[in-house]
Design a protein around this motif. Structure first.
Motif, mmCIF file in Angstrom:
data_model
loop_
_atom_site.group_PDB
_atom_site.id
_atom_site.type_symbol
_atom_site.label_atom_id
_atom_site.label_comp_id
_atom_site.label_asym_id
_atom_site.label_seq_id
_atom_site.Cartn_x
_atom_site.Cartn_y
_atom_site.Cartn_z
ATOM 1 N N VAL A 1 0.844 -1.202 0.000
ATOM 2 C CA VAL A 1 0.000 0.000 0.000
ATOM 3 C C VAL A 1 0.877 1.249 0.000
ATOM 4 O O VAL A 1 0.625 2.198 -0.759
ATOM 5 C CB VAL A 1 -0.953 -0.016 1.206
ATOM 6 C CG1 VAL A 1 -1.690 1.313 1.337
ATOM 7 C CG2 VAL A 1 -1.952 -1.168 1.081
ATOM 8 N N LYS B 1 -10.104 -5.013 -3.483
ATOM 9 C CA LYS B 1 -10.169 -3.840 -4.367
ATOM 10 C C LYS B 1 -8.774 -3.365 -4.749
ATOM 11 O O LYS B 1 -8.540 -2.948 -5.895
ATOM 12 C CB LYS B 1 -10.949 -2.711 -3.689
ATOM 13 C CG LYS B 1 -12.437 -2.995 -3.498
ATOM 14 C CD LYS B 1 -13.122 -1.829 -2.795
ATOM 15 C CE LYS B 1 -14.600 -2.094 -2.558
ATOM 16 N NZ LYS B 1 -15.275 -0.957 -1.883
ATOM 17 N N ILE B 2 -7.846 -3.407 -3.802
ATOM 18 C CA ILE B 2 -6.479 -2.994 -4.112
ATOM 19 C C ILE B 2 -5.870 -3.946 -5.142
ATOM 20 O O ILE B 2 -5.194 -3.526 -6.085
ATOM 21 C CB ILE B 2 -5.644 -2.941 -2.822
ATOM 22 C CG1 ILE B 2 -6.173 -1.813 -1.918
ATOM 23 C CG2 ILE B 2 -4.160 -2.720 -3.131
ATOM 24 C CD1 ILE B 2 -5.583 -1.801 -0.529
ATOM 25 N N ASP C 1 -12.134 -5.059 0.924
ATOM 26 C CA ASP C 1 -11.379 -3.874 0.513
ATOM 27 C C ASP C 1 -9.959 -4.237 0.087
ATOM 28 O O ASP C 1 -9.382 -3.594 -0.801
ATOM 29 C CB ASP C 1 -11.362 -2.847 1.645
ATOM 30 C CG ASP C 1 -12.730 -2.222 1.881
ATOM 31 O OD1 ASP C 1 -13.545 -2.212 0.943
ATOM 32 O OD2 ASP C 1 -12.978 -1.729 3.004
ATOM 33 N N LEU D 1 -11.541 4.013 -4.340
ATOM 34 C CA LEU D 1 -11.881 2.595 -4.408
ATOM 35 C C LEU D 1 -13.071 2.232 -3.520
ATOM 36 O O LEU D 1 -13.510 1.075 -3.510
ATOM 37 C CB LEU D 1 -10.675 1.740 -4.004
ATOM 38 C CG LEU D 1 -9.719 1.304 -5.125
ATOM 39 C CD1 LEU D 1 -9.151 2.504 -5.865
ATOM 40 C CD2 LEU D 1 -8.587 0.454 -4.565
ATOM 41 N N LEU E 1 -6.351 6.854 -2.782
ATOM 42 C CA LEU E 1 -6.521 5.417 -2.932
ATOM 43 C C LEU E 1 -7.813 4.908 -2.318
ATOM 44 O O LEU E 1 -8.661 4.322 -3.014
ATOM 45 C CB LEU E 1 -5.316 4.690 -2.312
ATOM 46 C CG LEU E 1 -5.340 3.155 -2.355
ATOM 47 C CD1 LEU E 1 -5.343 2.652 -3.791
ATOM 48 C CD2 LEU E 1 -4.149 2.573 -1.587
ATOM 49 N N PHE E 2 -8.000 5.142 -1.044
ATOM 50 C CA PHE E 2 -9.135 4.527 -0.351
ATOM 51 C C PHE E 2 -10.473 5.078 -0.826
ATOM 52 O O PHE E 2 -11.388 4.310 -1.155
ATOM 53 C CB PHE E 2 -8.992 4.696 1.157
ATOM 54 C CG PHE E 2 -7.788 4.003 1.752
ATOM 55 C CD1 PHE E 2 -7.232 2.885 1.139
ATOM 56 C CD2 PHE E 2 -7.210 4.472 2.915
ATOM 57 C CE1 PHE E 2 -6.125 2.242 1.678
ATOM 58 C CE2 PHE E 2 -6.104 3.837 3.469
ATOM 59 C CZ PHE E 2 -5.559 2.724 2.851
ATOM 60 N N LEU F 1 -7.260 -3.074 -8.548
ATOM 61 C CA LEU F 1 -6.599 -1.908 -9.129
ATOM 62 C C LEU F 1 -5.357 -2.331 -9.896
ATOM 63 O O LEU F 1 -5.088 -1.833 -11.002
ATOM 64 C CB LEU F 1 -6.231 -0.910 -8.020
ATOM 65 C CG LEU F 1 -5.443 0.328 -8.464
ATOM 66 C CD1 LEU F 1 -6.303 1.246 -9.335
ATOM 67 C CD2 LEU F 1 -4.918 1.096 -7.245
ATOM 68 N N TYR F 2 -4.591 -3.261 -9.343
ATOM 69 C CA TYR F 2 -3.396 -3.756 -10.037
ATOM 70 C C TYR F 2 -3.770 -4.645 -11.213
ATOM 71 O O TYR F 2 -3.132 -4.581 -12.273
ATOM 72 C CB TYR F 2 -2.476 -4.481 -9.050
ATOM 73 C CG TYR F 2 -1.545 -3.527 -8.337
ATOM 74 C CD1 TYR F 2 -0.215 -3.386 -8.725
ATOM 75 C CD2 TYR F 2 -2.001 -2.732 -7.293
ATOM 76 C CE1 TYR F 2 0.636 -2.495 -8.088
ATOM 77 C CE2 TYR F 2 -1.167 -1.835 -6.647
ATOM 78 C CZ TYR F 2 0.158 -1.715 -7.048
ATOM 79 O OH TYR F 2 0.993 -0.820 -6.428
ATOM 80 N N THR G 1 2.280 1.692 -3.350
ATOM 81 C CA THR G 1 1.258 2.256 -4.239
ATOM 82 C C THR G 1 1.156 3.766 -4.056
ATOM 83 O O THR G 1 1.093 4.523 -5.035
ATOM 84 C CB THR G 1 -0.088 1.582 -3.962
ATOM 85 O OG1 THR G 1 0.029 0.173 -4.162
ATOM 86 C CG2 THR G 1 -1.177 2.145 -4.864
ATOM 87 N N ALA H 1 -3.648 8.690 1.546
ATOM 88 C CA ALA H 1 -4.226 7.418 1.107
ATOM 89 C C ALA H 1 -5.738 7.524 0.958
ATOM 90 O O ALA H 1 -6.315 6.995 0.000
ATOM 91 C CB ALA H 1 -3.869 6.316 2.102
ATOM 92 N N TRP I 1 -9.218 2.743 -12.638
ATOM 93 C CA TRP I 1 -10.399 2.530 -11.793
ATOM 94 C C TRP I 1 -11.515 3.465 -12.253
ATOM 95 O O TRP I 1 -11.388 4.673 -12.181
ATOM 96 C CB TRP I 1 -10.076 2.803 -10.333
ATOM 97 C CG TRP I 1 -11.131 2.276 -9.392
ATOM 98 C CD1 TRP I 1 -12.264 2.926 -8.981
ATOM 99 C CD2 TRP I 1 -11.170 0.987 -8.792
ATOM 100 N NE1 TRP I 1 -12.997 2.123 -8.151
ATOM 101 C CE2 TRP I 1 -12.343 0.922 -8.004
ATOM 102 C CE3 TRP I 1 -10.323 -0.118 -8.815
ATOM 103 C CZ2 TRP I 1 -12.692 -0.214 -7.267
ATOM 104 C CZ3 TRP I 1 -10.656 -1.242 -8.091
ATOM 105 C CH2 TRP I 1 -11.832 -1.278 -7.320
#
Length: 517
Positions: free
Chosen positions: A103, A259-260, A256, A229, A225-226, A263-264, A106, A221, A270
């Protein structure tokens, strides 16, 4: 058992299934998913996504032997299997341990995309000019962000990826200045010359991200990111200076975590936005840093992610198998949370084998029912063996047992085994790190099943106990969402008690107590 018919119709289904099974497994990603899991994951039967329900049922059945807390499988952007192993349950955050590194990696890539950081080649020392750093030789001054991301900083650090004690990580956690502890380490080798696992590297990255984004890694984040997503339920521990831990300490719900991984799988895209540069994901998928173990070619590392080249598997990996597994060739993201370091390769093989076709398989109601049974069974706690309570149980019940200073920080313990709802109360030494101000109290199961205190500070606490013999009582405690299982074996001897502590991380301690007057 799967049902097999002998009619023309069922033979036709079988022929179709065999034809589909013979198709190449590689599942090309669609240009744009029909639904993104921002609000939540859309669900599907496995067969509708080309997966075998019976194979997934076997995978979930295996989970109990691997001490899983949860397992999730998604394919083609749909959730096809999800199981939670009691007493853990859906809706609870779980520690992800070193998945935190992926994370933070990322977020570093996002900060580069945002122009807040220059590149992976930027020198680490540029961000700590306000500090006086020990052992600041030319080698240390040449450490780059890339070296921190790939665990090749060259800093002297003991944190092997085996069952040995992670000495340096523990020392860092005990220090008053985590960043200073890492920065002051002497060099063991030239930066970039070899892999050496180091949670301190990732913590420096978190400090750098925080410094360049306004002071909080978590805030950045959440923004980058969070929130995009749809991840809202997050906990992240901090160092003494208030910086989020970079190498561990993040807590997420399993859905969750997936979800990360997605994304990859979608190469940083996204819902129409390129949240993370595709080149950053490609660096993970073409990791070149040899981790020094595994089959040939060896496991590789990049940007906080592990790679198993022969499996074409890309994994955010945390201690005791907190895993986000990305399998692009079969368009799968899988997640596990666990309490043991089981072998990853068999798990990955089972997941890949379950992905039988890139297109839908015929519906299989019998196999789907089997899968549903396994999921329901996982959610039901299995009682452990119990023995009848000895006469001593009444004598020790309600007594307060006091302890001298000890490694566990326990000041006193009380067991109430005679009540209609048996319970316990633990008071911690206020001088002990992370001690709670209030006593820890709750119910204790003495019938082989955990009793859960849902009002505990950070997460529900599950506790059960059993008499081993006429003088010994064992308590098993779990904070649901943590990977640790703690066992306290109390041996009573008149007005004294000896306590042997052990957890599933191999830590052991002894302490002696006496009945309060």
């Amino acid at each position: 058992m799967r049902a097999h018919g002998k009619t023309v119709s069922s033979l036709a289904h079988l022929a179709t299934a065999l034809l589909l099974a013979a198709l190449p497994l590689k599942a090309a990603l669609a240009d744009e998913p029909t639904a993104w899991p921002t609000a939540d994951w859309a669900t599907s039967t496995p067969e509708a996504q080309g997966m075998d329900s019976a194979a997934l049922a076997r995978l979930i059945e295996r989970g109990e032997a691997n001490s899983l807390d949860s397992i999730l499988i998604t394919r083609h952007g749909r959730l096809v299997a999800e199981a939670y192993y009691a007493p853990y349950r859906a809706g609870l955050k779980h520690t992800v341990n070193s998945v935190t590194k992926a994370v933070v990696g990322t977020l570093t890539g996002m900060a580069i995309q945002d122009g807040l950081l220059a590149s992976r080649d930027q020198l680490m020392f540029e961000f700590f000019s306000d500090r006086t750093v020990a052992n600041a030789d030319a080698a240390k001054k040449s450490i780059t962000l890339g070296h921190l991301l790939d665990q090749t900083s060259g800093l002297d650090w003991k944190e092997k990826l085996d069952a040995s004690v992670p000495e340096s990580m523990i020392q860092m956690r005990r220090s008053r200045d985590w960043q200073g502890f890492v920065l002051d380490r002497p060099m063991a080798q030239a930066p970039g010359s070899g892999f050496n696992y180091n949670s301190g590297n990732s913590h420096l990255l978190s400090a750098i991200v925080a410094k360049k984004t306004g002071g909080s890694t978590l805030a950045y984040a959440q923004k980058r990111l969070f929130e995009p997503l749809g991840i809202g339920d997050v906990r992240w521990i901090k160092d003494p200076q208030g910086i989020e831990a970079g190498g561990f300490g993040l807590y997420l719900q399993p859905r969750d975590m997936a979800k990360i991984g997605y994304l990859y799988l979608r190469k940083g895209q996204w819902a129409g936005r390129q949240l993370l540069p595709a080149e950053w994901v490609e660096q993970v998928f073409k990791a070149s840093v040899d981790m020094g173990f595994g089959a040939k070619p060896a496991y590789s590392y990049a940007n906080g992610w592990w790679t198993i080249p022969e499996k074409r598997a890309y994994i955010a990996t945390g201690y005791n198998r907190q895993l986000i597994i990305v399998l692009p060739e079969v368009d799968v993201v899988a997640v596990t949370t666990s309490r043991s370091n089981f072998r990853m390769e068999p798990l990955i093989d089972m997941i890949t084998a379950a992905a039988r076709s890139a297109t839908p398989l015929p519906a299989d109601s019998a196999a789907q029912a089997q899968l549903a049974d396994r999921i329901r069974d996982a959610a039901v706690e299995k009682p452990s063996a119990v023995t009848p309570a000895p006469e001593l149980a009444a004598a020790v019940s309600g007594k307060v047992w006091q302890f001298d200073r000890n490694l566990l920080g326990i000041k006193s313990l009380m067991l109430d085994l005679k009540a209609a709802t048996p319970g316990y109360e633990i008071v911690f030494d206020s001088k002990y790190p992370d001690a709670t101000a209030q006593p820890l109290a709750g119910p204790i199961g003495i019938d082989g099943l955990f009793r859960i205190n849902d009002k505990a500070a950070n997460a529900p606490v599950a506790v059960k106990g059993n008499w081993l013999d006429a003088q010994s009582f064992r308590i098993v405690s779990r904070e649901l969402g943590e990977d640790m299982v703690a066992m306290y074996t109390l041996r009573f001897d008149g007005q004294r008690v000896n306590v042997a502590f052990e957890n599933n991380r191999g830590f052991k301690a002894q302490m002696q107590g006496r009945a309060a007057e």
